[in-house]
Design an enzyme around this catalytic site. Structure first.
Site, PDB file in Angstrom:
ATOM      1  N   LYS A  62      41.954 -11.385 -16.040  1.00  0.00           N
ATOM      2  CA  LYS A  62      42.530 -12.479 -16.351  1.00  0.00           C
ATOM      3  C   LYS A  62      43.921 -12.624 -15.736  1.00  0.00           C
ATOM      4  O   LYS A  62      45.088 -12.667 -16.377  1.00  0.00           O
ATOM      5  CB  LYS A  62      42.943 -12.412 -17.984  1.00  0.00           C
ATOM      6  CG  LYS A  62      41.831 -12.633 -18.688  1.00  0.00           C
ATOM      7  CD  LYS A  62      41.787 -12.667 -20.321  1.00  0.00           C
ATOM      8  CE  LYS A  62      40.148 -12.768 -20.966  1.00  0.00           C
ATOM      9  NZ  LYS A  62      39.683 -11.395 -20.850  1.00  0.00           N
ATOM     10  N   VAL A  63      43.798 -12.629 -14.424  1.00  0.00           N
ATOM     11  CA  VAL A  63      44.884 -12.735 -13.496  1.00  0.00           C
ATOM     12  C   VAL A  63      46.034 -13.892 -13.824  1.00  0.00           C
ATOM     13  O   VAL A  63      45.504 -14.809 -13.852  1.00  0.00           O
ATOM     14  CB  VAL A  63      44.583 -12.779 -12.245  1.00  0.00           C
ATOM     15  CG1 VAL A  63      45.624 -12.658 -11.192  1.00  0.00           C
ATOM     16  CG2 VAL A  63      43.833 -11.657 -11.721  1.00  0.00           C
ATOM     17  N   PRO A  67      51.617 -17.015  -7.173  1.00  0.00           N
ATOM     18  CA  PRO A  67      50.636 -16.989  -6.047  1.00  0.00           C
ATOM     19  C   PRO A  67      50.750 -15.677  -5.457  1.00  0.00           C
ATOM     20  O   PRO A  67      49.599 -15.221  -4.965  1.00  0.00           O
ATOM     21  CB  PRO A  67      51.098 -18.234  -5.216  1.00  0.00           C
ATOM     22  CG  PRO A  67      51.804 -19.277  -6.340  1.00  0.00           C
ATOM     23  CD  PRO A  67      52.603 -18.166  -7.241  1.00  0.00           C
ATOM     24  N   ASN A  68      51.906 -15.140  -5.041  1.00  0.00           N
ATOM     25  CA  ASN A  68      51.744 -14.035  -4.181  1.00  0.00           C
ATOM     26  C   ASN A  68      51.349 -12.654  -4.747  1.00  0.00           C
ATOM     27  O   ASN A  68      50.416 -11.907  -4.211  1.00  0.00           O
ATOM     28  CB  ASN A  68      52.996 -13.616  -3.532  1.00  0.00           C
ATOM     29  CG  ASN A  68      53.261 -12.607  -2.590  1.00  0.00           C
ATOM     30  OD1 ASN A  68      52.456 -12.539  -1.418  1.00  0.00           O
ATOM     31  ND2 ASN A  68      53.745 -11.466  -2.953  1.00  0.00           N
ATOM     32  N   SER A 117      38.066 -16.364 -26.956  1.00  0.00           N
ATOM     33  CA  SER A 117      37.216 -16.655 -27.890  1.00  0.00           C
ATOM     34  C   SER A 117      37.686 -16.040 -29.361  1.00  0.00           C
ATOM     35  O   SER A 117      37.107 -16.408 -30.264  1.00  0.00           O
ATOM     36  CB  SER A 117      35.845 -15.636 -27.465  1.00  0.00           C
ATOM     37  OG  SER A 117      36.320 -14.366 -27.281  1.00  0.00           O
ATOM     38  N   PRO A 170      32.233 -15.718 -23.655  1.00  0.00           N
ATOM     39  CA  PRO A 170      32.384 -14.507 -24.341  1.00  0.00           C
ATOM     40  C   PRO A 170      32.577 -14.552 -26.117  1.00  0.00           C
ATOM     41  O   PRO A 170      32.599 -15.831 -26.550  1.00  0.00           O
ATOM     42  CB  PRO A 170      33.565 -14.023 -23.917  1.00  0.00           C
ATOM     43  CG  PRO A 170      34.370 -15.019 -23.702  1.00  0.00           C
ATOM     44  CD  PRO A 170      33.562 -16.191 -23.153  1.00  0.00           C
ATOM     45  N   GLN A 175      32.057 -10.700 -32.083  1.00  0.00           N
ATOM     46  CA  GLN A 175      33.063 -11.811 -32.564  1.00  0.00           C
ATOM     47  C   GLN A 175      32.555 -12.972 -33.543  1.00  0.00           C
ATOM     48  O   GLN A 175      33.186 -13.793 -33.936  1.00  0.00           O
ATOM     49  CB  GLN A 175      33.642 -12.287 -31.345  1.00  0.00           C
ATOM     50  CG  GLN A 175      34.621 -11.236 -30.888  1.00  0.00           C
ATOM     51  CD  GLN A 175      35.352 -11.951 -29.468  1.00  0.00           C
ATOM     52  OE1 GLN A 175      36.126 -12.823 -29.663  1.00  0.00           O
ATOM     53  NE2 GLN A 175      35.251 -11.295 -28.335  1.00  0.00           N
ATOM     54  N   GLY A 177      29.655 -14.963 -32.476  1.00  0.00           N
ATOM     55  CA  GLY A 177      28.970 -15.968 -31.681  1.00  0.00           C
ATOM     56  C   GLY A 177      27.633 -15.627 -31.236  1.00  0.00           C
ATOM     57  O   GLY A 177      27.150 -14.571 -31.671  1.00  0.00           O
ATOM     58  N   ARG A 194      30.025  -5.263 -27.381  1.00  0.00           N
ATOM     59  CA  ARG A 194      30.156  -4.237 -28.636  1.00  0.00           C
ATOM     60  C   ARG A 194      28.618  -4.501 -29.198  1.00  0.00           C
ATOM     61  O   ARG A 194      28.080  -3.254 -29.563  1.00  0.00           O
ATOM     62  CB  ARG A 194      31.065  -4.240 -29.686  1.00  0.00           C
ATOM     63  CG  ARG A 194      32.449  -3.966 -29.295  1.00  0.00           C
ATOM     64  CD  ARG A 194      33.566  -4.397 -30.425  1.00  0.00           C
ATOM     65  NE  ARG A 194      33.813  -5.831 -29.959  1.00  0.00           N
ATOM     66  CZ  ARG A 194      34.765  -6.439 -30.764  1.00  0.00           C
ATOM     67  NH1 ARG A 194      35.299  -5.886 -31.755  1.00  0.00           N
ATOM     68  NH2 ARG A 194      35.005  -7.577 -30.555  1.00  0.00           N
TER      69      ARG A 194
END
Length: 220
Positions: A62-63, A67-68, A117, A170, A175, A177, A194
């Site tokens: 999850k960057v 930008p650098n 999610s 996800p 969770q 879904g 899980r």
């Protein structure tokens, strides 16, 4: 990333041997393996290349930086053998462009989070999800992350992007879904963690979910 089983394993364990054993056991039922900070911090980046023997690896970092810094992170991810990286979209177009630029250099893919999610994912991200989805299309991302716990949101995101991007979703299983619901809503892949790796038999659990997905696809 090839779409065969339409399922991605979220491998959020912290022991190297356990991770490799699970990956080997379920390889025939998954199109990719998603790894995040728990496994990487516990075992190091080398685990990516080891897991890649069984399936393409998605680095779920999850960057979310300037930008650098994004560029430097993505360089390390792809050098380590990952086939794709998950990044946040809320940091803006320039930060996303930096990730896509590095991915293009390595011939790899970028998935952009539109909405997470868990319940808190609807508090702030949901209001920006549609704008993030449009930005991801314009930037040339490979796909979006949309919540299996809210299939109606997957449906809305699919309306915005059409068939221009893929959707990975996800939240299936622990969770709440349901795999068939989110495939019906327009996801290309469901992400399951899980419910597989904590099962008494991960292989049987993966097989069961894969069969549910295929039954839904046959019914379309």
């Amino acid at each position: 990333m090839e779409r065969n089983t339409c399922m991605i394993l979220a491998l959020d364990v912290t022991e190297r041997e356990e991770a490799l054993k699970i990956a080997e056991n379920v390889r025939e039922f998954v199109d990719a393996i998603k790894v995040g900070y728990p496994l990487i911090l516990a075992t190091g980046l080398d685990i990516i290349r080891e897991l890649a023997r069984f399936a393409p690896v998605i680095a779920d970092f999850k960057v979310a930086d300037i930008p650098n810094t994004n560029r430097l992170i993505c360089e390390q991810v792809f050098k380590a053998g990952a086939d794709a990286v998950i990044v946040q979209g809320f940091t803006g177009r320039d930060s996303l462009d930096a990730c896509i630029e590095v991915a293009s250099k390595y011939g790899k893919d970028v998935f952009v989070v539109s909405e997470m999610s868990h319940p808190g994912g609807a508090e702030f991200l949901q209001s920006a999800a549609e704008a993030i989805a449009k930005m991801a299309v314009e930037a040339g991302a490979f796909g979006l992350v949309a919540p299996a716990t809210r299939p109606e949101r997957v449906k809305e995101i699919r309306k915005i992007i059409g068939d221009r991007l893929t959707i990975i979703s996800p939240g299936v299983g622990a969770q709440g879904g349901k795999a068939s619901d989110v495939i019906s809503a327009g996801a290309d892949w469901v992400i399951v963690g899980r419910s597989i790796y904590k099962a008494e038999s991960p292989k049987e659990a993966a097989c069961e979910i894969a069969e549910e997905i295929q039954a839904e696809l046959r019914g379309k």
